[in-house]
Design a protein around this motif. Structure first.
Motif, PDB file in Angstrom:
ATOM      1  N   ASP A  13       1.072  -1.006  -0.137  1.00 56.67           N
ATOM      2  CA  ASP A  13      -0.085  -0.054  -0.011  1.00 56.67           C
ATOM      3  C   ASP A  13       0.945   1.143   0.003  1.00 56.67           C
ATOM      4  OD1 ASP A  13      -1.879   1.890   0.514  1.00 56.67           O
ATOM      5  OD2 ASP A  13      -2.478   1.271   2.358  1.00 56.67           O
ATOM      6  N   GLY A  24      -0.884   4.524   1.086  1.00 55.56           N
ATOM      7  CA  GLY A  24      -0.872   4.604   2.466  1.00 55.56           C
ATOM      8  C   GLY A  24       0.617   4.703   3.482  1.00 55.56           C
ATOM      9  N   TRP A  41      -8.093   6.901   3.825  1.00 53.53           N
ATOM     10  CA  TRP A  41      -7.477   5.908   2.763  1.00 53.53           C
ATOM     11  C   TRP A  41      -7.424   4.404   3.282  1.00 53.53           C
ATOM     12  CZ3 TRP A  41      -6.826   5.165  -2.252  1.00 53.53           C
ATOM     13  CH2 TRP A  41      -5.945   4.310  -2.605  1.00 53.53           C
ATOM     14  N   GLU A  42      -7.182   4.190   4.443  1.00 53.84           N
ATOM     15  CA  GLU A  42      -6.961   2.981   4.986  1.00 53.84           C
ATOM     16  C   GLU A  42      -8.267   2.221   5.309  1.00 53.84           C
ATOM     17  OE1 GLU A  42      -4.014   1.122   5.484  1.00 53.84           O
ATOM     18  OE2 GLU A  42      -3.562   2.637   4.280  1.00 53.84           O
ATOM     19  N   HIS A  92      -9.405   1.006   1.684  1.00 50.56           N
ATOM     20  CA  HIS A  92      -8.556   0.263   1.088  1.00 50.56           C
ATOM     21  C   HIS A  92      -8.835  -1.290   1.297  1.00 50.56           C
ATOM     22  CE1 HIS A  92      -4.759  -1.793  -0.329  1.00 50.56           C
ATOM     23  NE2 HIS A  92      -4.409  -0.601  -0.976  1.00 50.56           N
ATOM     24  N   PRO A 135      -5.968  -2.972   3.990  1.00 51.03           N
ATOM     25  CA  PRO A 135      -5.273  -1.919   4.834  1.00 51.03           C
ATOM     26  C   PRO A 135      -4.061  -2.128   5.601  1.00 51.03           C
ATOM     27  CG  PRO A 135      -7.212  -2.519   5.932  1.00 51.03           C
ATOM     28  CD  PRO A 135      -7.294  -3.381   4.647  1.00 51.03           C
ATOM     29  N   MET A 136      -3.167  -1.379   5.576  1.00 56.91           N
ATOM     30  CA  MET A 136      -1.878  -1.637   6.560  1.00 56.91           C
ATOM     31  C   MET A 136      -2.177  -1.738   7.866  1.00 56.91           C
ATOM     32  SD  MET A 136       0.718   1.189   4.689  1.00 56.91           S
ATOM     33  CE  MET A 136       1.942   0.678   5.642  1.00 56.91           C
TER      34      MET A 136
END
Length: 501
Positions: A206, A209, A254-255, A258, A261-262
């Motif tokens: 990502d 991110g 954003w996460e 996504h 996600p991270m």
């Protein structure tokens, strides 16, 4: 086509697990050692490079900040391509960065080399913890994590000692020589003994991110460091904090959208995770800030040489070992709440002692002993709680998130507590050159720094006491599968391993 083991399944414990723990601990020790390796070299470095406290904060934080900013990405790549590969790659890159730092002849080159070492360390640290979780069975894992955690804290405490011994007899760049032998040992032994593992369904990287998260951290630390010379309300500092807030908000937005996600926001909503990870961050914030101030206080205020200053800090390492030895016993009887909150409270008391006792080493020694015991008590149960909330296949990402909080604490500790020191020092001493400022003025500024560090660690004790679970009930019953029960169970509980984060 490579074959990566993704789960030990029904196989018995790995017979190599204790030698593997030794390799992982050595790798962890050398990267954590470098958080504090330059501390006692700072007076010599300031003279040779004509640097003030603000620039030395960047030299120290260039490592910790990049370390924290790349950990989540490194953890994701570790889960995807193999934790052994990621760990050994990081160790090799760390050795290369050390060679560049060894030959650095200017502040810019040194900061760049430290940044490369920070990227390398980000690949090493989550791999050490996720491999440990993979090879040790549930019943042995708390003891293994206690060894891992005490190694981490020992690296923080040993940095000033090792650095002081080298600076006393050689130039300040010689502190990086100590990295080369452990790097070679880990590369050789790790290639033979470390098992390979990866997530069964690896997540894609990502990059956006990673950029947003890194920008938020950099803005936060930049603002904290430059508040000393420009003021907390200056346009530059406020703009830096504002940019950090915007980057952080965009990162969260954003996460959340996504698909991979991270950061697992389900995990972030769990009180046990917040109590353990934020407590861990504030623990290392206080420890890093304290050592940054203390190693300079011993030299500027008490007149110690680099070696004597390093040896003066050495009792901290012994105290950490004592606390780590008692940590499993305390966690079994008092649960994560008692272990983490109690350890943080003892640490805060020790740091506060450093800022309030009369001038002289006896008061420093008593504060160091309390601080070290508290760190040893808190670190292992905090880490075990975090790793107990995710299944083994997500251990790399969870370890990276835990390590990010810890390294962010290191970076913020040097930034915030160092800024308090620099501001108090410059206010008391006016425009006089560094060489003309008296030890008494430095002592007053150092006391302010210690008190701020103690207050932040005490806040962590309160937070973890409110959010972490207490001891396990003595009467066990089958849990209701419809309830989210693991947040109220101690680290290592089977149900915490059976859920996905």
């Amino acid at each position: 086509m490579r074959e990566l083991r993704t789960d030990r399944g029904s196989a018995g414990p790995d017979p190599r697990r204790w030698p593997v723990l030794g390799i992982l601990s050595l790798a962890l020790f050398v990267i954590i050692l470098n958080n504090g390796l330059l501390h006692v070299a700072l007076p010599s470095l300031m003279r040779d490079l004509h640097a003030g406290i603000g620039l030395t904060q960047w030299i120290v934080d260039g490592y910790a900040l990049v370390f924290a900013a790349t950990l989540l990405t490194a953890g994701t790549l570790s889960d995807r391509y193999g934790r052994k590969r990621a760990t050994l790659f990081g160790v090799a890159l760390f050795g290369a960065g050390s060679l560049v730092a060894l030959a650095a002849d200017g502040a810019g080159q040194l900061i760049a080399a430290r940044a490369v070492m920070g990227v390398a360390a980000a690949f090493v640290m989550p791999g050490t913890l996720s491999i440990l979780v993979d090879v040790f069975p549930e019943e042995e894992r708390p003891r293994a994590i206690a060894v891992w955690g005490s190694t981490s804290a020992l690296g923080v405490a040993a940095g000033p000692v090792v650095g002081g011994a080298l600076v006393q007899h050689f130039w300040w760049g010689s502190v990086f020589l100590v990295n080369l032998l452990p790097v070679a040992a880990v590369l050789v032994a790790g290639a033979v003994l470390l098992p390979e593992s990866a997530a069964p369904v690896p997540r894609p990287a990502d990059p956006l991110g990673a950029v947003l998260g890194s920008a938020g951290m950099v803005g936060l630390v930049y603002g904290a460091i430059h508040a000393a010379d420009r003021g907390w309300t200056s346009a530059t500092v406020l703009a830096s904090f504002g940019a950090a807030g915007v980057a952080g908000a965009l990162f969260v937005a954003w996460e959340r959208r996504h698909p991979y996600p991270m950061v697992d926001f389900v995990l972030l909503r769990r009180p046990a995770f917040l109590g353990a990870s934020v407590g861990n961050m504030l623990l290392f914030l206080g420890l890093a800030g304290t050592l940054f101030v203390l190693t300079q206080y011993l030299q500027f205020a008490l007149g110690y040489g680099p070696l004597r200053a390093g040896l003066a800090v050495a009792p901290l390492a012994l105290a950490v070992g004592l606390g780590s030895a008692a940590a499993p016993w305390l966690a079994r009887r008092a649960g994560p709440r008692g272990g983490v909150a109690g350890g943080l409270a003892v640490t805060a008391t020790g740091i506060w002692t450093l800022g309030t006792v009369p001038e002289g080493y006896p008061g420093v020694l008593s504060g160091l002993c309390l601080c070290g015991i508290g760190v040893g008590l808190a670190l292992a149960p905090a880490t075990d709680t975090v790793m107990g909330l995710v299944p083994p296949e997500r251990s790399g990402n969870a370890a990276a998130l835990n390590d990010t909080m810890q390294e962010l604490g290191n970076a913020l500790g040097v930034a915030v507590v160092g800024t308090v020191l620099a501001h108090g020092y410059s206010t008391a001493a006016g425009a006089a050159p560094l060489s003309e400022r008296t030890g008494h003025l430095f002592e007053q500024a150092a006391s302010d720094g210690f008190r701020v560090a103690a207050a932040l660690v005490a806040a962590g004790a309160v937070l973890s006491g409110l959010l972490l679970p207490g001891p396990a009930p003595t009467v066990l019953s089958e849990p209701d599968p419809g309830k989210d029960v693991e947040d109220h169970r101690p680290p290592g509980a089977d149900s915490a391993r059976q859920r996905t984060a």
